[in-house]
Motif scaffolding. Structure first.
Motif, short mmCIF file in Angstrom:
data_model
loop_
_atom_site.label_atom_id
_atom_site.label_comp_id
_atom_site.label_asym_id
_atom_site.label_seq_id
_atom_site.Cartn_x
_atom_site.Cartn_y
_atom_site.Cartn_z
N MET A 1 0.86 -1.16 0.00
CA MET A 1 0.00 0.00 0.00
C MET A 1 0.91 1.23 0.00
SD MET A 1 -3.07 1.11 2.60
CE MET A 1 -2.02 1.14 4.03
N PHE A 2 0.71 2.12 -0.96
CA PHE A 2 1.51 3.34 -1.06
C PHE A 2 0.80 4.46 -0.31
CE2 PHE A 2 3.30 7.00 -3.53
CZ PHE A 2 4.61 6.81 -3.12
N LYS A 3 1.55 5.12 0.59
CA LYS A 3 0.94 6.16 1.41
C LYS A 3 1.99 7.19 1.78
CE LYS A 3 -2.30 6.28 5.20
NZ LYS A 3 -3.00 5.49 6.19
N HIS A 4 1.77 8.44 1.38
CA HIS A 4 2.65 9.55 1.78
C HIS A 4 4.12 9.26 1.49
CE1 HIS A 4 -0.88 11.25 3.60
NE2 HIS A 4 -1.01 10.22 4.39
N ASP A 5 4.47 8.93 0.28
CA ASP A 5 5.85 8.71 -0.15
C ASP A 5 6.52 7.47 0.44
OD1 ASP A 5 5.67 10.97 -1.71
OD2 ASP A 5 6.48 12.28 -0.15
#
Length: 139
Positions: A89-93
């Protein structure tokens, strides 16, 4: 029995996935995955001396998102021991890599503790390699 672990990695999911799929990078983890990345195909870990360590079958693979495979006891692949999945999961860089192992054989408390410790060490090593700028330049 079930083991669930997550690690926050300061890079993109695509770069995390290179750690799984690029043999030049996986060697930094001590081996390579033997597979053609097609669901239903053989999936196993081979150490740097060429010895096959694990035996399994790839169940699902979506690059950069999801990987699920079976793990068998022994090279005859008759006894299923666990099912392992990885989700990103990609979240805030950064990427959160979540790993789950559904154990199908009973373990003692000590064996379970060793398995959990092994997961923690493996995910920290994967994080270290994925965050290394020199490793991520490999295509």
């Amino acid at each position: 029995m079930r083991i669930e672990k997550s690690v926050l990695i300061n890079t993109t999911p695509d770069k995390v996935w290179k750690v799984f799929t690029n043999p030049l990078i996986t060697r930094k983890l001590g081996g390579i995955y033997k597979t053609d990345w097609n669901p239903g195909s053989f999936f196993g870990w081979q150490n740097l001396s060429g010895t096959q360590i694990t035996y399994g079958r790839l169940l699902d693979y979506r690059p950069g998102e999801y990987l699920k495979h079976e793990l068998f006891t022994g090279k005859d692949m008759q006894e299923l021991s666990s099912v392992i999945s990885y989700t990103t999961m990609f979240k805030h860089d950064h990427t959160i890599l979540h790993a789950t192992e559904e154990l199908l054989e009973e373990l003692t408390d000590a064996e379970f503790g060793d398995a959990v410790s092994g997961w923690e060490a493996a995910l920290q090593e994967l994080k270290k390699v994925a965050e290394s700028p020199s490793d991520l330049k490999i295509k």
